[in-house]
Design an enzyme around this catalytic site. Structure first.
Site, mmCIF file in Angstrom:
data_model
loop_
_atom_site.group_PDB
_atom_site.id
_atom_site.type_symbol
_atom_site.label_atom_id
_atom_site.label_comp_id
_atom_site.label_asym_id
_atom_site.label_seq_id
_atom_site.Cartn_x
_atom_site.Cartn_y
_atom_site.Cartn_z
ATOM 1 N N HIS A 188 0.883 -1.141 -0.057
ATOM 2 C CA HIS A 188 -0.061 -0.137 0.064
ATOM 3 C C HIS A 188 0.806 1.146 -0.028
ATOM 4 O O HIS A 188 1.897 1.232 0.619
ATOM 5 C CB HIS A 188 -0.876 -0.089 1.192
ATOM 6 N N GLU A 308 -34.658 -7.985 -1.904
ATOM 7 C CA GLU A 308 -34.549 -6.963 -3.211
ATOM 8 C C GLU A 308 -33.479 -5.890 -2.920
ATOM 9 O O GLU A 308 -33.221 -5.432 -3.805
ATOM 10 C CB GLU A 308 -35.930 -6.077 -3.182
#
Length: 416
Positions: A188, A308
């Site tokens: 990183h 959903e």
């Protein structure tokens, strides 16, 4: 859809197609060559998992392409076949890989390098949870499991894989052992890019390089054990030896990469921090929660709202998008869903684009990293983190999710 959105949409499709080509080729080669070589290594699945005999894809694969077109831009893509096992061993025959830190990346990368035949030692604080885990994974105290200082002294390639806050805290222990000709490796760009905040300023007579896997450490290890490899970004910040680029690509393959893409430390950290706060975790949870809460406020049941919002996305649609692209998904859903999605995505684009622009600016300016270092360095950070995660876990949305996940077919089959 107007020209601006249409152009962005087409560029995204071309770029995603190029990335899918690399994944598909990797899978084909895995099926073709799987089970040709056997090694013994430690499974990453849990602390108690015993050593596992696995089949690993040979390092030598058929070449596909050195350059791929992403949108309208050609990029060099280095693949695992460019660095077969013999070349990796030759590159690092005189090196000791000292992995400082045994978190998800440190654990995965060190085990993969060990299984690739390199000389690896681990540097940790004795007696901590990571020390005990390393012992369980087969590292030997006094031989391959050392203190941070002793590992840094012994290593010629120092893989600095502590947390960002941990890198800042341990820098004064590691720095004296970064003697002339050594290599300092990161996954990183945080500590180097924000050196004014971290104090991590390497000496001028060493190589400073980066290999950043595009996934969690568990994924790095799992793909390696499956005979595949993760996509990774590669960068060279300082090339004292004149050989840093070649050695960095070799390190990328050694730690478990399948395909490697060149970048810079700055671009890696800016894109990584933006992605984590954006669509990878922060934004996606925000969208999940906003839709779930809206459905619940309109009278929908918890199960319906979760199905959903999250379940259908993660279990059905997202895997298909990852496999085939967004255009394919639109072409293979109902006409009602297709029309609605194409009409509404520009509205979400307009609503979120300013948020992403502010996010990127805050990342680049160092505002985000100052908060990370400040908050993560507090003595009571773990306590506050546990409280934050508990609040999410015990919210109605994710309690509903736990029940929904328990009803998945694979969970039901496992009970039989």
């Amino acid at each position: 859809i107007n020209a601006e959105y249409g152009g962005f949409f087409l560029w995204s499709m071309f770029a995603s197609k190029a990335l899918r080509i690399t994944r598909r080729f990797s899978r084909k080669e895995t099926k073709k060559n799987f089970c040709k070589r056997t090694i013994v290594c430690n499974a990453l699945a849990s602390k108690s998992t015993p050593p596992l005999r696995v089949k690993v894809l040979p390092s030598v694969q058929m070449r596909y392409k050195s350059h791929l077109t992403f949108g309208d831009v050609k990029e060099l893509v280095v693949e695992r076949s460019d660095y077969p096992s013999e070349k990796i061993k030759s590159l690092f025959k005189d090196d000791v890989m000292a992995v400082i830190g045994y978190g998800v990346q440190g654990r995965a990368q060190s085990l993969n390098m060990k299984d690739n035949g390199l000389n690896v030692v681990i540097g940790l604080r004795k007696g901590g949870p990571s020390w005990n885990l390393a012992l369980e994974d087969g590292w030997e105290e006094g031989k391959t499991l050392l203190s941070i200082e002793d590992a840094a002294r012994k290593g010629t390639v120092i893989l600095y894989l502590l947390s960002d806050a941990g890198q800042k805290a341990s820098w004064n222990v590691v720095k004296p052992h970064l003697t002339k000709g050594k290599t300092l490796y990161f996954s990183h760009g945080f500590s180097i890019v924000y050196k004014d905040q971290t104090g991590v300023i390497p000496p001028n007579d060493i190589d400073v390089v980066l290999v950043a896997p595009k996934g969690a450490g568990a994924t790095v290890r799992r793909l390696f054990l499956e005979g595949r490899g993760i996509n990774s970004s590669v960068a060279v910040f300082q090339d004292y030896s004149g050989k840093a680029k070649d050695r960095t690509f070799g390190l990328g393959v050694a730690i478990g990469s399948g395909y490697l893409y060149e970048t810079t430390f700055e671009k890696e950290v800016y894109s990584d921090l933006t992605g984590e706060r954006g669509v990878l975790m922060g934004a996606i949870f925000g969208l999940f929660k906003a839709q779930y809460d809206t459905l619940r406020a309109r009278g929908h049941s918890p199960s319906e709202a979760f199905n959903e919002t999250v379940e259908e996305a993660t279990e059905s649609l997202y895997p298909l998008i990852g496999e085939n692209g967004m255009d394919w998904m639109y072409a293979n859903c109902s006409a009602t869903a297709q029309r609605g999605a194409l009409d509404w995505y520009p509205k979400f684009y307009d609503a979120t684009k300013p948020v992403f622009e502010k996010l990127y600016d805050d990342v680049k300016s160092g505002k985000e990293t100052r908060r990370v270092l400040e908050v993560n360095s507090r003595d009571d950070y773990k306590k506050h983190l546990d409280s934050e995660l508990k609040q999410i876990r015990e919210s109605e949305m994710w309690r509903a999710g736990a029940t929904v996940r328990s009803l998945r077919p694979q969970k039901q089959n496992s009970k039989k």
